[in-house]
Design an enzyme around this catalytic site. Structure first.
Site, short mmCIF file in Angstrom:
data_model
loop_
_atom_site.label_atom_id
_atom_site.label_comp_id
_atom_site.label_asym_id
_atom_site.label_seq_id
_atom_site.Cartn_x
_atom_site.Cartn_y
_atom_site.Cartn_z
N HIS A 1 37.53 41.02 29.17
CA HIS A 1 37.26 42.36 29.65
C HIS A 1 36.77 43.25 28.51
O HIS A 1 37.20 43.11 27.36
CB HIS A 1 38.51 43.01 30.27
CG HIS A 1 38.75 42.62 31.69
ND1 HIS A 1 37.92 43.03 32.73
CD2 HIS A 1 39.72 41.87 32.26
CE1 HIS A 1 38.39 42.54 33.87
NE2 HIS A 1 39.47 41.83 33.61
N ASP B 1 36.72 48.48 30.77
CA ASP B 1 37.32 47.84 31.95
C ASP B 1 38.83 48.08 31.96
O ASP B 1 39.42 48.35 33.01
CB ASP B 1 37.09 46.33 31.94
CG ASP B 1 35.63 45.91 31.95
OD1 ASP B 1 34.80 46.70 32.40
OD2 ASP B 1 35.36 44.78 31.50
N ARG C 1 43.79 41.94 27.60
CA ARG C 1 42.54 41.52 28.22
C ARG C 1 41.35 41.70 27.27
O ARG C 1 40.36 40.96 27.35
CB ARG C 1 42.30 42.30 29.52
CG ARG C 1 43.43 42.21 30.52
CD ARG C 1 43.84 40.78 30.77
NE ARG C 1 42.89 40.09 31.65
CZ ARG C 1 42.84 38.76 31.78
NH1 ARG C 1 43.63 38.00 31.07
NH2 ARG C 1 41.98 38.21 32.61
N HIS D 1 43.98 42.65 36.03
CA HIS D 1 45.21 42.36 35.29
C HIS D 1 45.82 43.65 34.74
O HIS D 1 47.03 43.87 34.83
CB HIS D 1 44.91 41.42 34.11
CG HIS D 1 44.90 39.97 34.45
ND1 HIS D 1 43.90 39.39 35.20
CD2 HIS D 1 45.77 38.97 34.12
CE1 HIS D 1 44.15 38.09 35.33
NE2 HIS D 1 45.28 37.81 34.69
#
Length: 253
Positions: free
Chosen positions: A185, A189, A179, A146
């Site tokens: 995440h 990440d 995220r 994403h």
């Protein structure tokens, strides 16, 4: 339900050839290992953001989880200063979709290579897309797909709308931070996702097709921006823009 990156059809062709396809397993650093200082930072970010459940920032993170092209483009409307949508901008939409197709291989190979567990796995802590919990638990966390697509979209829009570049890039950063807020995440990440998105866009500039599609999208955006300013229409909701600005001022990083 969130759209999981990425929705490439096996028959679709991206901007890369086998010779130009980047390999993130070589240029990204490995994810943090258990017990390291970097993992401790990841743990802290995850734990501290669980208290945001139900807040306006949580709602923005939930909205940012939708990767359908129209939702992704609309997410940058406040930053652009006018509403960006797929119905009115077919060239821009096609560009973003083909970028999505192009980036899929590198992102998926990286996730498979490291296969890092998501932060919510094994602890039952809340995430902002609960309907996706079971699926996400089987998908590698590192790097964030994403974030990659959000940041690469921000880079392209900043190039196409240079007068709004700062706000667009800021929104791209917030998109990735969502995220972390979502709890799906780790912080590292997301940081790797920014790097991945930047690398993919840099490599795509070597493609004549990419450069040609950029020019078509540039002309399309210029027409829409002019129309919005002349008629004072297609303005994004003020409440949404205020929320995005507040998110930018309160980074979880």
């Amino acid at each position: 339900m969130a759209a999981e990156p990425l929705s490439a059809n096996g028959d679709e062709t991206g901007y890369f050839t086998p010779a130009t396809q980047p390999d993130a397993t070589a240029y990204l650093p490995p994810p943090p290992q258990p017990g390291t200082a970097r993992q401790m930072l990841d743990d802290t970010a995850f734990t501290s953001t669980r208290m945001l459940r139900g807040s306006p920032r949580w709602m923005l993170a939930t909205s940012d989880a939708d990767l359908h092209e129209d939702a992704l483009l609309r997410a940058f409307s406040c930053a652009a200063g006018f509403t960006i949508n797929s119905a009115d901008m077919p060239h821009l939409t096609a560009l973003i979709h083909r970028m999505d197709v192009s980036e899929t291989t590198d992102m998926r190979n990286s996730k498979s290579y490291w296969h890092r567990a998501r932060p919510f796995v094994g602890n039952g802590q809340p995430i902002c897309t609960e309907n996706d919990r079971a699926h996400l638990a089987t998908s590698g966390a590192y790097p964030s797909g994403h974030t990659m697509l959000g940041w690469s979209t921000a880079l392209v829009l900043a190039e196409l709308l240079p007068q709004q570049a700062t706000r667009i890039l800021q929104r791209g950063r917030v998109f990735g931070e969502s995220r972390i807020i979502c709890g799906v995440h780790w912080e590292s990440d997301v940081q790797a996702g920014y790097m991945l998105g930047a690398a993919e866009v840099a490599a795509m500039h070597g493609s004549p097709d990419f450069r040609a599609d950029m020019e078509l999208a540039r002309m399309e955006l210029a027409r829409m921006e002019l129309a919005a300013h002349q008629h004072d229409t297609a303005r994004p909701r003020k409440q949404t823009c205020t929320l995005e600005q507040d998110a930018a001022r309160h980074s979880p990083l």
